[in-house]
Design a protein around this motif. Structure first.
Motif, PDB file in Angstrom:
ATOM      1  N   ILE A 110      -6.053   1.191 -17.415  1.00  0.00           N
ATOM      2  CA  ILE A 110      -7.203   0.355 -16.862  1.00  0.00           C
ATOM      3  C   ILE A 110      -6.901  -0.048 -15.503  1.00  0.00           C
ATOM      4  O   ILE A 110      -7.694   0.025 -14.752  1.00  0.00           O
ATOM      5  N   ALA A 111      -5.572  -0.388 -15.084  1.00  0.00           N
ATOM      6  CA  ALA A 111      -5.181  -0.769 -13.772  1.00  0.00           C
ATOM      7  C   ALA A 111      -5.562   0.618 -13.037  1.00  0.00           C
ATOM      8  O   ALA A 111      -5.808   0.213 -11.706  1.00  0.00           O
ATOM      9  N   ALA A 112      -5.249   1.664 -13.482  1.00  0.00           N
ATOM     10  CA  ALA A 112      -5.717   2.909 -12.535  1.00  0.00           C
ATOM     11  C   ALA A 112      -7.115   3.004 -12.049  1.00  0.00           C
ATOM     12  O   ALA A 112      -7.314   3.620 -11.037  1.00  0.00           O
ATOM     13  N   VAL A 113      -7.832   2.481 -12.942  1.00  0.00           N
ATOM     14  CA  VAL A 113      -9.252   2.429 -12.502  1.00  0.00           C
ATOM     15  C   VAL A 113      -9.599   1.096 -11.763  1.00  0.00           C
ATOM     16  O   VAL A 113     -10.333   1.102 -10.916  1.00  0.00           O
ATOM     17  N   ASN A 170       0.838  -1.263   0.095  1.00  0.00           N
ATOM     18  CA  ASN A 170       0.078   0.030   0.017  1.00  0.00           C
ATOM     19  C   ASN A 170       0.769   1.402   0.112  1.00  0.00           C
ATOM     20  O   ASN A 170       0.471   2.383  -0.636  1.00  0.00           O
ATOM     21  N   THR A 171       1.988   1.261   0.680  1.00  0.00           N
ATOM     22  CA  THR A 171       2.909   2.470   0.577  1.00  0.00           C
ATOM     23  C   THR A 171       3.375   2.650  -0.754  1.00  0.00           C
ATOM     24  O   THR A 171       3.357   3.681  -1.098  1.00  0.00           O
ATOM     25  N   MET A 172       3.707   1.459  -1.171  1.00  0.00           N
ATOM     26  CA  MET A 172       4.354   1.657  -2.750  1.00  0.00           C
ATOM     27  C   MET A 172       3.314   2.277  -3.750  1.00  0.00           C
ATOM     28  O   MET A 172       3.744   2.907  -4.658  1.00  0.00           O
ATOM     29  N   MET A 173       2.089   1.921  -3.432  1.00  0.00           N
ATOM     30  CA  MET A 173       0.759   2.367  -4.400  1.00  0.00           C
ATOM     31  C   MET A 173       0.543   3.635  -4.010  1.00  0.00           C
ATOM     32  O   MET A 173       0.217   4.516  -5.017  1.00  0.00           O
ATOM     33  N   VAL A 174       0.185   3.939  -2.623  1.00  0.00           N
ATOM     34  CA  VAL A 174      -0.388   5.245  -2.423  1.00  0.00           C
ATOM     35  C   VAL A 174       0.708   6.453  -2.060  1.00  0.00           C
ATOM     36  O   VAL A 174       0.377   7.605  -2.620  1.00  0.00           O
ATOM     37  N   GLY A 175       2.073   6.148  -1.921  1.00  0.00           N
ATOM     38  CA  GLY A 175       2.746   7.056  -1.733  1.00  0.00           C
ATOM     39  C   GLY A 175       3.164   8.074  -2.794  1.00  0.00           C
ATOM     40  O   GLY A 175       3.007   9.086  -2.681  1.00  0.00           O
ATOM     41  N   PRO A 176       3.494   7.344  -4.218  1.00  0.00           N
ATOM     42  CA  PRO A 176       3.889   8.341  -5.500  1.00  0.00           C
ATOM     43  C   PRO A 176       2.364   9.074  -5.612  1.00  0.00           C
ATOM     44  O   PRO A 176       2.490  10.030  -6.288  1.00  0.00           O
ATOM     45  N   MET A 177       1.236   8.892  -5.274  1.00  0.00           N
ATOM     46  CA  MET A 177       0.118   9.753  -5.497  1.00  0.00           C
ATOM     47  C   MET A 177       0.094  10.849  -4.626  1.00  0.00           C
ATOM     48  O   MET A 177      -0.370  12.014  -4.912  1.00  0.00           O
ATOM     49  N   LEU A 178       0.350  10.473  -3.468  1.00  0.00           N
ATOM     50  CA  LEU A 178       0.102  11.499  -2.370  1.00  0.00           C
ATOM     51  C   LEU A 178       1.301  12.504  -2.322  1.00  0.00           C
ATOM     52  O   LEU A 178       1.172  13.574  -1.896  1.00  0.00           O
TER      53      LEU A 178
END
Length: 359
Positions: A142-145, A31-39
């Protein structure tokens, strides 16, 4: 004297619980690797230094969320098994401790950041520049959604169906694996099997490297319990850890205060291996061994030890435990742990005081 029941402590159950706790920690890293770049861009644009972004991800994600673990309940299961209490008792006792530790740690960290920004010690970049242009593939779009929608549905399903513990862990892990395979086929097509196997190998290597200490440590400290030692060493085996607790109670003036301090310090030390979960069995057993002679609330004492172990090794106080956050934000892991140290220690000290009054 009637022998007290010990809930589900056969070897298979202990291994399942250890695996569940490991998966919780791995999912936290993912989750850190996924959420971090977005935040990151949002936080920096709001005026937060990069080191502040990393601290926020640590304190909220690896501290508050992971130490309580109220949804999946992997950590409370390990702690409750060793302490001889129910998962519900651990969760109920940990709520005020999580709130106390979290509020003190985050407020302290925020005030320290504000002070350093005012003094010019920390600077906030005005904008984040990309080193290269990134073109998203159709599979990435597609994965982003698909990924956020799928995990929102997973959360809703977990809550509505009342999935907890191993069931919740298995459900989330299964959904993640299914998404992984689907996206791999969308991205790599005929070579999807190669990509899947490569990433699976990398994942197992990472898991074994980080979480392997859980199994031998769990087995060692379970031998300290008079209820479990015979299952491991044979009939008539003594529970040496309980005997040690009784000896300490007879020769050392143990009290609620000293026992609470000992348990939280042992939890912090046990978490220094960087996993956070390997110390839960120790603090659970120690809470029962030392708490029983002084008449302490075992659930509160075990929950306090859980705070120390997870906040320490879950990814806030050791450089090798914050590597995922440091990698996403680009900060020095040693600098990050130095800035986390005082807020987390103050938070744990506050939780210890609260636990003493609760016992």
């Amino acid at each position: 004297m009637k022998k007290r029941p010990w809930p589900r402590l056969e070897p298979q159950a202990r291994l399942c619980r250890a695996r569940a706790a490991n998966i919780v920690r791995v999912l936290s890293t993912v989750n850190t690797m996924m959420v971090g770049p977005m935040l990151m861009p949002i936080a920096v644009r709001a005026g937060l230094p990069v080191i502040g972004v990393a601290m926020a991800m640590n304190l909220f994600g690896h501290g508050i969320a992971l130490s309580g673990d109220f949804v999946i309940q992997g950590a409370p299961k390990l702690t409750s098994s060793a302490a001889g209490v129910t998962v519900g008792q651990i969760i109920h006792a940990s709520i005020p401790l999580v709130i106390t530790t979290g509020v003190i740690a985050t407020v302290f960290a925020f005030l320290k950041l504000r002070r350093d920004i005012a003094k010019g010690v920390l600077t906030t970049p005005k904008k984040m520049e990309l080193k290269e242009t990134i073109v998203a593939s159709p599979a990435a779009k597609i994965a982003a959604v698909l990924v956020p929608l799928t995990f929102v549905g997973t959360i809703v399903t977990t809550i509505t169906m009342g999935l907890k513990g191993d069931d919740a862990t298995a459900f989330i892990g299964g959904v993640s694996l299914l998404l992984f395979v689907v996206i791999a086929f969308l991205e790599h097509r005929n070579q999807a099997h190669v990509a899947v196997m490569k990433h699976v190998q990398d994942g197992f290597t990472f898991s074994m490297k980080i979480f392997a200490p859980v199994i031998p440590i769990a087995g060692f400290f379970f031998m300290g319990s008079p209820d479990v030692a015979p299952q491991i060493l044979g009939k008539g085996a003594p529970g040496y850890l309980f005997d040690l607790g009784k000896a300490l109670a007879a020769h050392v003036p143990l009290s609620m205060v000293t026992v609470a301090i000992i348990v939280v310090l042992v939890g912090v030390i046990a978490g220094l291996d960087g996993s956070g979960f390997s110390g839960l069995v120790l603090v659970g057993t120690l809470a029962q061994a030392l708490g029983t002679p002084v008449g302490a609330n075992i659930a509160v004492l075990a929950a306090l030890g859980q705070m120390g172990s997870v906040w320490s090794g879950g990814g806030t106080l050791v450089p090798w435990g914050v590597l995922d956050v440091a990698g996403v934000t680009g900060v020095n892991p040693e600098e990050l742990t130095r800035r986390n140290f005082l807020p987390v220690i103050c938070g744990l000290a506050g939780a210890t005081v609260v636990a003493i009054f609760m016992m």
